[in-house]
Design an enzyme around this catalytic site. Sequence first.
Site, PDB file in Angstrom:
ATOM      1  N   CYS A  15       0.902  -1.356  -0.004  1.00 47.90           N
ATOM      2  CA  CYS A  15       0.095  -0.075  -0.092  1.00 47.90           C
ATOM      3  C   CYS A  15       0.961   1.286  -0.189  1.00 47.90           C
ATOM      4  CB  CYS A  15      -0.851  -0.042   1.305  1.00 47.90           C
ATOM      5  SG  CYS A  15      -1.669   1.418   1.318  1.00 47.90           S
ATOM      6  N   GLY A  16       1.006   1.953  -1.341  1.00 50.55           N
ATOM      7  CA  GLY A  16       2.125   3.005  -1.269  1.00 50.55           C
ATOM      8  C   GLY A  16       1.671   4.257  -0.616  1.00 50.55           C
ATOM      9  N   ASN A  17       0.328   4.801  -0.537  1.00 50.19           N
ATOM     10  CA  ASN A  17      -0.095   5.957   0.254  1.00 50.19           C
ATOM     11  C   ASN A  17      -0.150   5.396   1.952  1.00 50.19           C
ATOM     12  OD1 ASN A  17      -0.820   7.655  -1.891  1.00 50.19           O
ATOM     13  ND2 ASN A  17      -2.780   6.752  -2.183  1.00 50.19           N
TER      14      ASN A  17
ATOM     15  N   CYS B 297      -4.385   6.212  -4.960  1.00 48.76           N
ATOM     16  CA  CYS B 297      -3.730   4.707  -4.742  1.00 48.76           C
ATOM     17  C   CYS B 297      -2.464   4.976  -5.049  1.00 48.76           C
ATOM     18  CB  CYS B 297      -4.498   3.931  -5.505  1.00 48.76           C
ATOM     19  SG  CYS B 297      -4.016   1.972  -5.442  1.00 48.76           S
ATOM     20  N   GLY B 298      -1.609   4.746  -4.068  1.00 49.15           N
ATOM     21  CA  GLY B 298      -0.155   4.804  -4.280  1.00 49.15           C
ATOM     22  C   GLY B 298       0.395   3.623  -5.303  1.00 49.15           C
TER      23      GLY B 298
ATOM     24  N   ARG C 134      -9.231  -2.970  -5.349  1.00 47.70           N
ATOM     25  CA  ARG C 134      -9.719  -4.345  -4.952  1.00 47.70           C
ATOM     26  C   ARG C 134      -9.808  -4.236  -3.148  1.00 47.70           C
ATOM     27  NH1 ARG C 134      -4.904  -9.047  -4.897  1.00 47.70           N
ATOM     28  NH2 ARG C 134      -4.172  -7.217  -3.899  1.00 47.70           N
TER      29      ARG C 134
ATOM     30  N   ASN D  45       1.264  -5.649  -5.598  1.00 50.07           N
ATOM     31  CA  ASN D  45       0.064  -6.061  -5.892  1.00 50.07           C
ATOM     32  C   ASN D  45      -0.420  -5.852  -7.371  1.00 50.07           C
ATOM     33  OD1 ASN D  45       0.365  -3.315  -5.502  1.00 50.07           O
ATOM     34  ND2 ASN D  45      -1.648  -2.826  -4.444  1.00 50.07           N
TER      35      ASN D  45
HETATM   36  N1  LIG Z   1      -4.395   2.362  -1.701  1.00 51.00           N
HETATM   37  C1  LIG Z   1      -3.138   1.443  -1.344  1.00 51.00           C
HETATM   38  C2  LIG Z   1      -3.658   0.222  -2.393  1.00 51.00           C
HETATM   39  C3  LIG Z   1      -4.066  -0.808  -1.686  1.00 51.00           C
HETATM   40  C4  LIG Z   1      -4.071  -1.820  -2.722  1.00 51.00           C
HETATM   41  C5  LIG Z   1      -5.270  -2.802  -2.131  1.00 51.00           C
HETATM   42  N2  LIG Z   1      -6.398  -2.303  -2.522  1.00 51.00           N
HETATM   43  C6  LIG Z   1      -5.010  -4.169  -2.986  1.00 51.00           C
HETATM   44  O1  LIG Z   1      -3.959  -4.169  -3.602  1.00 51.00           O
HETATM   45  O2  LIG Z   1      -5.918  -4.870  -2.691  1.00 51.00           O
HETATM   46  C7  LIG Z   1      -2.161   2.149  -2.168  1.00 51.00           C
HETATM   47  O3  LIG Z   1      -2.055   3.272  -2.019  1.00 51.00           O
HETATM   48  O4  LIG Z   1      -1.166   1.553  -2.843  1.00 51.00           O
END
Ligand SMILES: N[C@H](CCC[C@H](N)C(=O)O)C(=O)O
Length: 294
Positions: free
Chosen positions: A94-96, A234-235, A226, A169
């Site tokens: 999770c980047g953020n 979404c990072g 997801r 991911n």
């Molecule tokens: N908001 C997150 C992504 C989470 C990813 C998650 N939703 C998954 O891969 O299931 C971000 O900043 O990267």
Amino acid sequence: MTSHAAALGELEGLAVLKGHGTGNDFVLVPDADGAHPLTPAQVRALADRRFGLGADGVLRVARTKDSPEVADQAADAEWFMDYRNGDGTTAEMCGNGARVFARYLVDSGLESGTSFSIATRGGARAVRIEGDGDVTIDMGVATGPLLRAMPVVSVGPESWNATAVNVPNPHAVVFLEEPDDLDALDLTQPPQAGPPAMFPDGVNVEFVVRVGAPDERHVRMRVHERGVGETLSCGTGACAVMVAAAGRDQAPAEVAYTVDVPGGTVVVTRRADEHIELRGPAEIVAIATITSAP
Ligand SMILES: N[C@H](CCC[C@H](N)C(=O)O)C(=O)O
């Protein structure tokens, strides 16, 4: 009593925090002694925007050495970002969330420097606290575009070819021609992405338009995540978008893109060693204590 009230009752007295990175928001659960491993039901209750605190995801702050699935990272990283999607599922990265997690570690004194590493399910990730308060995460090397088969994404009657990129991911990136098309997308339901065999564990789907000319390296995106739904940012998605856009633009190996998300802007840079760096703000906005239903 609702199932959320029961789940929150199991966490009575727990001190938690709320934070966000460009509007992708999280409940942080400090858990240095491993007393709160968090069940999926507890995560769903914390993340519920009516019956809980409300968040896209939950970041449990655990000791790496006490977390069997990442204990091999303990030499590099003292703290493990145990990320959970709001529906209670886990994800590789999770980047953020990593930026908000790093902000908490520094603000709480658990990390004292401006450069350190955190453990994640996707591997140890280097963190840099920038002078202007931004946080930069070395997101590692993305894999993609995965060319084995061009995935197809559908929203209602519309379908597009997509670009698959793992960070690690899974993401499917769709390029649209017109900004109005991006704004008009109905993302209240999950886009359909296939072939199903390509995304056995589901997929995060990003929709992108260019901002200006290709050499401006500037894009704008929306995302359906997801395990969450549409989020303001979404990072890992921004990183996937950068990799896909750089391929589309035949950009040089070392390149940086400005990625506008509904919740703000991040900068994604690919280094000469192919590592992807995600830079952006990270805010802690509140501290709270879980109390049981009156
Ligand atoms: N908001 C997150 C992504 C989470 C990813 C998650 N939703 C998954 O891969 O299931 C971000 O900043 O990267």
